[in-house]
Motif scaffolding. Structure first.
Motif, short mmCIF file in Angstrom:
data_model
loop_
_atom_site.label_atom_id
_atom_site.label_comp_id
_atom_site.label_asym_id
_atom_site.label_seq_id
_atom_site.Cartn_x
_atom_site.Cartn_y
_atom_site.Cartn_z
N ARG A 57 -85.92 21.60 42.97
CA ARG A 57 -85.17 22.69 42.35
C ARG A 57 -83.69 22.32 42.38
NH1 ARG A 57 -87.97 27.34 41.59
NH2 ARG A 57 -86.05 28.58 41.48
N PHE A 58 -83.02 22.57 41.27
CA PHE A 58 -81.62 22.19 41.14
C PHE A 58 -80.80 23.39 40.68
CE2 PHE A 58 -84.13 18.39 40.38
CZ PHE A 58 -83.53 17.47 41.23
N ALA A 59 -79.67 23.58 41.34
CA ALA A 59 -78.76 24.65 40.94
C ALA A 59 -77.92 24.20 39.75
CB ALA A 59 -77.84 25.01 42.10
N LEU A 60 -77.70 25.11 38.83
CA LEU A 60 -76.75 24.91 37.74
C LEU A 60 -75.47 25.63 38.15
CD1 LEU A 60 -79.08 25.66 34.69
CD2 LEU A 60 -78.38 23.40 35.54
N GLU A 61 -74.38 24.88 38.26
CA GLU A 61 -73.15 25.45 38.78
C GLU A 61 -71.94 25.04 37.95
OE1 GLU A 61 -72.54 26.42 43.29
OE2 GLU A 61 -73.24 24.35 43.10
N ALA A 62 -70.94 25.91 37.96
CA ALA A 62 -69.63 25.60 37.39
C ALA A 62 -68.58 25.70 38.50
CB ALA A 62 -69.29 26.56 36.25
N PHE A 63 -67.51 24.93 38.33
CA PHE A 63 -66.43 24.87 39.31
C PHE A 63 -65.13 25.13 38.56
CE2 PHE A 63 -70.00 22.34 40.52
CZ PHE A 63 -70.19 22.59 41.86
N ILE A 64 -64.38 26.13 39.00
CA ILE A 64 -63.25 26.63 38.22
C ILE A 64 -61.97 26.58 39.03
CG2 ILE A 64 -62.36 28.61 36.92
CD1 ILE A 64 -65.34 29.48 36.60
N LEU A 65 -60.92 26.06 38.40
CA LEU A 65 -59.60 25.98 38.99
C LEU A 65 -58.58 26.62 38.04
CD1 LEU A 65 -59.59 22.21 40.05
CD2 LEU A 65 -59.80 24.13 41.62
N GLY A 66 -57.44 26.99 38.58
CA GLY A 66 -56.32 27.36 37.73
C GLY A 66 -56.15 28.84 37.49
N SER A 67 -55.45 29.15 36.41
CA SER A 67 -55.01 30.51 36.13
C SER A 67 -56.18 31.47 35.88
CB SER A 67 -54.10 30.52 34.90
OG SER A 67 -53.75 31.83 34.53
N SER A 68 -56.01 32.69 36.38
CA SER A 68 -56.99 33.75 36.10
C SER A 68 -56.45 34.74 35.07
CB SER A 68 -57.35 34.49 37.39
OG SER A 68 -56.18 35.06 37.98
N GLU A 117 -71.34 15.27 46.02
CA GLU A 117 -69.89 15.13 45.89
C GLU A 117 -69.26 16.44 45.41
OE1 GLU A 117 -66.42 12.20 44.24
OE2 GLU A 117 -68.51 11.76 43.71
N LEU A 118 -69.91 17.14 44.51
CA LEU A 118 -69.37 18.41 44.04
C LEU A 118 -69.28 19.43 45.17
CD1 LEU A 118 -71.17 18.66 40.59
CD2 LEU A 118 -68.71 18.49 40.97
N GLN A 119 -70.28 19.45 46.04
CA GLN A 119 -70.23 20.37 47.18
C GLN A 119 -69.09 20.00 48.12
OE1 GLN A 119 -73.93 20.97 49.18
NE2 GLN A 119 -74.97 21.75 47.37
N ALA A 120 -68.88 18.69 48.34
CA ALA A 120 -67.78 18.26 49.20
C ALA A 120 -66.43 18.63 48.60
CB ALA A 120 -67.86 16.76 49.44
N LEU A 121 -66.29 18.49 47.29
CA LEU A 121 -65.03 18.85 46.63
C LEU A 121 -64.78 20.35 46.70
CD1 LEU A 121 -65.15 16.53 43.49
CD2 LEU A 121 -63.65 16.32 45.48
N ALA A 122 -65.84 21.14 46.56
CA ALA A 122 -65.69 22.59 46.67
C ALA A 122 -65.21 22.98 48.06
CB ALA A 122 -67.00 23.29 46.33
N ARG A 123 -65.75 22.33 49.08
CA ARG A 123 -65.30 22.62 50.45
C ARG A 123 -63.84 22.22 50.63
NH1 ARG A 123 -70.54 20.62 51.70
NH2 ARG A 123 -69.66 18.56 52.16
N ARG A 124 -63.48 21.07 50.08
CA ARG A 124 -62.10 20.59 50.21
C ARG A 124 -61.12 21.52 49.48
NH1 ARG A 124 -59.61 15.50 51.31
NH2 ARG A 124 -57.35 15.85 51.11
N ALA A 125 -61.50 22.02 48.31
CA ALA A 125 -60.62 22.89 47.53
C ALA A 125 -60.47 24.27 48.16
CB ALA A 125 -61.14 23.02 46.11
N GLY A 126 -61.49 24.74 48.86
CA GLY A 126 -61.42 26.03 49.52
C GLY A 126 -61.20 27.17 48.53
N ALA A 127 -60.25 28.03 48.87
CA ALA A 127 -60.00 29.22 48.05
C ALA A 127 -59.40 28.89 46.69
CB ALA A 127 -59.09 30.18 48.80
N SER A 128 -58.94 27.66 46.50
CA SER A 128 -58.36 27.28 45.20
C SER A 128 -59.41 27.12 44.12
CB SER A 128 -57.57 25.98 45.33
OG SER A 128 -56.50 26.12 46.24
N MET A 129 -60.67 27.00 44.51
CA MET A 129 -61.75 26.78 43.56
C MET A 129 -62.75 27.93 43.59
SD MET A 129 -64.58 23.68 43.42
CE MET A 129 -63.41 22.42 42.88
N THR A 130 -63.21 28.33 42.41
CA THR A 130 -64.29 29.30 42.29
C THR A 130 -65.56 28.58 41.90
OG1 THR A 130 -62.77 31.05 41.61
CG2 THR A 130 -65.10 31.35 41.07
N ARG A 131 -66.64 28.84 42.63
CA ARG A 131 -67.95 28.29 42.26
C ARG A 131 -68.74 29.39 41.58
NH1 ARG A 131 -70.47 25.00 47.32
NH2 ARG A 131 -72.10 24.62 45.76
N ARG A 132 -69.31 29.06 40.44
CA ARG A 132 -70.06 30.06 39.67
C ARG A 132 -71.50 29.60 39.49
NH1 ARG A 132 -68.51 32.50 33.68
NH2 ARG A 132 -70.50 33.56 33.37
#
Length: 343
Positions: A37-48, A11-26
């Motif tokens: 093996r599992f990736a540890l990831e953060a998903f970032i929105l909003g002001s830079s 679901e997180l991967q699907a949301l990242a695709r839906r958000a596109g450039a509005s979301m940063t994956r770290r």
């Protein structure tokens, strides 16, 4: 099975695709659970903007408590699905940075264990020692990974998951003048609780006034809320709490950082459906669909409230004499009966 076969990660991967450039994956690293093996990831929105307030959302620290990850993901989904049309969300994100790490312990989630694949309880893994008496086992132990609440070996570095969470908080939250964190858990009591530090000490934190001011706007704005707002030390003390560790780091930096823990009262779900006692997952998660939906609705609203509070913190954060008054009232509210506020 691939790591992406975990439904939460899918679901997180699907949301990242839906958000596109509005979301940063770290990317924060990888962990293993047997052959997986599992990736540890953060998903970032909003002001830079470097001086913008920030709020972090965390879930899945304990693999058994899937509902914590689900609540965090449900709020992220709500935001992503409104990005294209909701002008209020668009304006909100111009003024605040949102950092999501919904699955801190994917290996534990995959294995169905509280601990990570190494048998370490991540919420007992920080280098913080209580000088007060902690409850046997639950306060953290170094005897064996086969027993619950294992802290890890003495002198060992933090686990990858703990270190990834801390690195994310230090670089995304503690480098700003103001930030909040909310970590979603379940499994304690009949009531939903909002805990703040300390967990390793019964004394008040330095930002007690700010916590009390936040709790006051919660009480005023969410008049009929069912949360019990309190320091964790009112319930029990522990070694190795990650949020105590990060709060102390924030104090060294001189920023205002308010880490909170949502502890969903899963005993209520068991009370309403006693069959859940016979399921390891049932003790920590609502197993009936309509009850899970109700839990998600309730707590997504709480996360949204916190986002707005972070964005508007300058309007409620106390200063001067007002701060002294909040401190006095907070001591009366949470520490007067035990005399802890006078230490």
């Amino acid at each position: 099975m691939k790591s992406t076969d975990l439904p939460e990660l899918l679901e997180l991967q699907a949301l990242a695709r839906r958000a596109g450039a509005s979301m940063t994956r770290r990317a924060l690293g990888e962990v293993e659970a047997g052959a997986q093996r599992f990736a540890l990831e953060a998903f970032i929105l909003g002001s830079s903007a470097p001086d913008a307030p920030a709020i972090g959302f965390f879930g899945g620290v304990h693999g058994l408590e899937r509902i914590g990850a689900e609540v965090t993901i449900a709020y992220l989904r709500s935001l992503v699905m409104r990005l294209s049309w909701d002008a209020t969300v668009q304006r909100l994100l111009e003024g605040v940075r949102l950092v999501f790490m919904p699955v801190v312990n994917p290996g534990g989630l995959w294995l169905g264990t509280r601990a990570n694949p190494n048998g370490v309880d991540l919420m007992r893994n920080a280098p913080v020692e209580s000088v007060e008496r902690v409850p046997f086992l639950i306060g953290g132990q170094r005897v064996s990974a086969t027993l619950p609440w294992f802290r890890g070996a003495a002198g060992a570095p933090m686990e990858r998951e703990s270190a990834a969470l801390c690195e994310l908080v230090e670089t995304e939250l503690l480098n700003r003048p103001f930030s909040i964190a909310i970590d979603c858990h379940s499994g304690f009591g009949l009531a939903d609780r909002i805990w703040f530090p300390f967990a390793h000490a019964s004394r008040p934190i330095a930002h007690l006034a700010e916590i009390h001011a936040l709790c006051e706007i919660v009480d005023d704005a969410l008049l009929h809320h069912r949360y019990v707002l309190e320091p964790q030390s009112r319930q029990y003390l522990t070694h190795g709490d990650l949020w105590d560790f990060l709060y102390l780091r924030a104090c060294e930096r001189g920023c205002v950082f308010l880490p909170l823990t949502l502890e969903m009262g899963s005993w209520l779900w068991v009370k309403k459906n006693p069959k859940q006692l016979f399921s390891r997952h049932g003790i920590f998660n609502p197993m009936i669909e309509h009850r899970q939906q109700r839990v998600l609705r309730r707590h997504v609203g709480w996360l949204d409230f916190l986002t707005r509070a972070a964005c508007s913190h300058e309007r409620w954060l106390p200063s001067g004499a007002q701060r002294e008054e909040h401190t006095r009232r907070a001591l009366e509210r949470w520490y007067a009966a035990s005399g802890r506020g006078r230490r």
